[in-house]
Scaffold this motif. Structure first.
Motif, PDB file in Angstrom:
ATOM      1  N   LEU A 182      11.193  91.266  34.971  1.00 32.33           N
ATOM      2  CA  LEU A 182      10.263  91.998  35.527  1.00 32.33           C
ATOM      3  C   LEU A 182       9.740  91.401  36.673  1.00 32.33           C
ATOM      4  CD1 LEU A 182       8.434  93.832  32.678  1.00 32.33           C
ATOM      5  CD2 LEU A 182      10.004  94.959  34.167  1.00 32.33           C
ATOM      6  N   TYR A 183       9.310  89.858  36.393  1.00 26.20           N
ATOM      7  CA  TYR A 183       8.902  89.124  37.554  1.00 26.20           C
ATOM      8  C   TYR A 183      10.008  88.968  38.660  1.00 26.20           C
ATOM      9  CZ  TYR A 183       4.489  87.834  35.054  1.00 26.20           C
ATOM     10  OH  TYR A 183       3.106  87.808  34.619  1.00 26.20           O
ATOM     11  N   GLY A 184      11.017  88.910  38.392  1.00 26.95           N
ATOM     12  CA  GLY A 184      12.263  88.734  39.304  1.00 26.95           C
ATOM     13  C   GLY A 184      12.346  90.029  40.011  1.00 26.95           C
ATOM     14  N   LEU A 185      12.260  91.052  39.490  1.00 30.31           N
ATOM     15  CA  LEU A 185      12.285  92.417  40.111  1.00 30.31           C
ATOM     16  C   LEU A 185      11.189  92.526  41.106  1.00 30.31           C
ATOM     17  CD1 LEU A 185      13.376  94.692  37.100  1.00 30.31           C
ATOM     18  CD2 LEU A 185      14.724  94.171  39.051  1.00 30.31           C
ATOM     19  N   ARG A 186      10.086  92.008  40.717  1.00 25.94           N
ATOM     20  CA  ARG A 186       8.932  92.457  41.585  1.00 25.94           C
ATOM     21  C   ARG A 186       9.098  91.397  42.686  1.00 25.94           C
ATOM     22  NH1 ARG A 186       2.732  91.015  39.436  1.00 25.94           N
ATOM     23  NH2 ARG A 186       3.400  88.843  39.867  1.00 25.94           N
ATOM     24  N   SER A 187       9.757  90.170  42.473  1.00 26.43           N
ATOM     25  CA  SER A 187       9.519  89.127  43.742  1.00 26.43           C
ATOM     26  C   SER A 187      10.898  89.440  44.529  1.00 26.43           C
ATOM     27  CB  SER A 187       9.822  87.704  43.004  1.00 26.43           C
ATOM     28  OG  SER A 187       8.636  87.665  42.166  1.00 26.43           O
ATOM     29  N   GLY A 188      11.623  90.479  44.529  1.00 24.72           N
ATOM     30  CA  GLY A 188      12.569  90.675  45.277  1.00 24.72           C
ATOM     31  C   GLY A 188      13.823  91.391  44.636  1.00 24.72           C
ATOM     32  N   GLY A 189      14.037  91.439  43.398  1.00 21.43           N
ATOM     33  CA  GLY A 189      15.071  91.745  42.745  1.00 21.43           C
ATOM     34  C   GLY A 189      15.121  93.277  42.840  1.00 21.43           C
ATOM     35  N   LEU A 190      14.186  94.094  43.165  1.00 20.69           N
ATOM     36  CA  LEU A 190      14.199  95.413  43.385  1.00 20.69           C
ATOM     37  C   LEU A 190      15.113  95.870  44.435  1.00 20.69           C
ATOM     38  CD1 LEU A 190      10.599  96.956  42.240  1.00 20.69           C
ATOM     39  CD2 LEU A 190      12.856  97.196  41.201  1.00 20.69           C
ATOM     40  N   GLN A 191      14.723  94.960  45.712  1.00 21.61           N
ATOM     41  CA  GLN A 191      15.602  95.547  46.924  1.00 21.61           C
ATOM     42  C   GLN A 191      16.902  95.203  46.679  1.00 21.61           C
ATOM     43  OE1 GLN A 191      12.687  93.915  46.736  1.00 21.61           O
ATOM     44  NE2 GLN A 191      11.470  94.095  48.778  1.00 21.61           N
ATOM     45  N   GLN A 192      17.484  94.279  45.765  1.00 24.08           N
ATOM     46  CA  GLN A 192      18.906  93.671  45.416  1.00 24.08           C
ATOM     47  C   GLN A 192      19.291  94.895  44.564  1.00 24.08           C
ATOM     48  OE1 GLN A 192      18.912  89.806  43.920  1.00 24.08           O
ATOM     49  NE2 GLN A 192      17.423  88.775  45.642  1.00 24.08           N
TER      50      GLN A 192
END
Length: 333
Positions: A182-192
């Motif tokens: 979740l932290y990874g998604l919030r830190s840019g993973g969602l765009q990827q």
């Protein structure tokens, strides 16, 4: 209470994190409430560098006031409503899943929580042409099941594959892996994770209780802190990236024997909308075995305790099956 993690702000690397933990500084609260000069000496880091880290963490984790008018304007400009693909469920949800919010489906084994999540993921990826992040903590999701549902939507193989590409699946089986994800998604993973021309519009966690409930109660004091962290990052991610968060939860029984969502009172404040799913026992052999009852038990838009019934097979209907379903609905009404 937010646990310190490597990279959560500039300068907080693995070496400093080890030294902080050795000094019994494990959370943001620990760090900002410590004597900075003494802590810098203990951790063999410059006072200036540690002071800079402290300032960044204070800025990230301190609430600032906002006016009601600004909040309302932001809501109007950012909220989108995603159809679940099922008319009965959409009506119960006041048109569908709202971005910027957490919606919860709770129910016992066999209540259809995962099946609904599969259907929502397929509908958003194929019909709405948007990306979905699906976090599976129980091992129940298979690509074969998603493909089977997509095959009832279209016979075009390229369209099926394009829709599958828009569903990004993470299989995680403990709360620490879930938090990292979740932290990874919030830190840019969602765009990827945005592929096929559509941005991520939904994050599904099936199930949130599977990784949290084993840590609650008894001597597991950290369980509550971890649960609040999961809630916090889901909330901020939904709001900051304008996505709808859909989570599933198990059920327990109250002292009076009433079925209620799990994870206790602290979690009950987290989802904006909560739905309880239950199996409907068929009255006769001809009744559909996939019939489920959905009860709205928390909402800021609709009266609570309104109910709807729907068939889990809705998301797997063929065109012929859909036509039959419409005829049945017309007969029943």
């Amino acid at each position: 209470m937010v646990v310190l993690r490597e990279g959560m702000c500039p300068g907080l690397d693995a070496g400093l994190l080890r030294n902080l933990r050795a000094a019994d500084v494990k959370t943001v609260e620990d760090l900002v409430s410590s004597d900075t000069e003494e802590l810098a000496r203990k951790c063999s880091v410059s006072y200036k560098a540690l002071l800079a880290i402290r300032r960044v963490l204070l800025a990230q984790h301190t609430a600032f006031p906002v006016s009601g008018a600004d909040l309302y304007e932001e809501l109007l400009s950012s909220t989108a409503i995603l159809s679940t693909g099922n008319p009965s469920l959409d009506k119960l949800l006041d048109s569908g899943l709202y971005t910027g919010e957490i919606t919860e489906l709770s129910g016992g084994p066999g209540s259809g929580k995962s099946q609904v999540c599969f259907g929502v993921a397929v509908h958003i990826s194929y019909r709405l042409k948007q990306s979905v992040v699906y976090i599976d903590t129980t091992g129940g999701l298979t690509a074969g099941r998603l493909l089977e549902m997509l095959q009832t939507e279209t016979s075009n193989t390229e369209e099926q594959m394009a829709a599958l590409q828009r569903i990004q699946i993470f299989r995680l089986f403990d709360v620490y892996s879930l938090l990292d994800c979740l932290y990874g998604l919030r830190s840019g993973g969602l765009q990827q994770a945005s592929v096929g021309g559509g941005s991520v519009k939904a994050v599904i966690v099936d199930s949130v209780s599977a990784v949290i409930s084993p840590l609650l109660g008894g001597k597991h004091n950290e369980g509550m802190s971890l649960m609040i962290q999961v809630a916090g990052v889901l909330k901020t991610m939904a709001k900051d990236f304008n996505v709808a968060a859909l989570v599933t939860n198990h059920v327990t029984r109250s002292g009076s024997g009433e079925v209620q969502p799990g994870l206790g009172a602290s979690w009950s404040h987290i989802p904006r909308t909560r739905i309880l799913l239950e199996r409907v026992e068929p009255a006769a052999a001809v009744s559909p075995s996939g019939l489920r009852s959905a009860t709205l038990i928390k909402s800021s838009r609709q009266p609570c305790h309104i109910k709807a019934e729907f068939d889990l097979g809705w998301w797997s209907r063929s065109e012929e099956g859909s036509s039959r379903k419409r005829k049945l609905d017309e007969t029943d009404s």
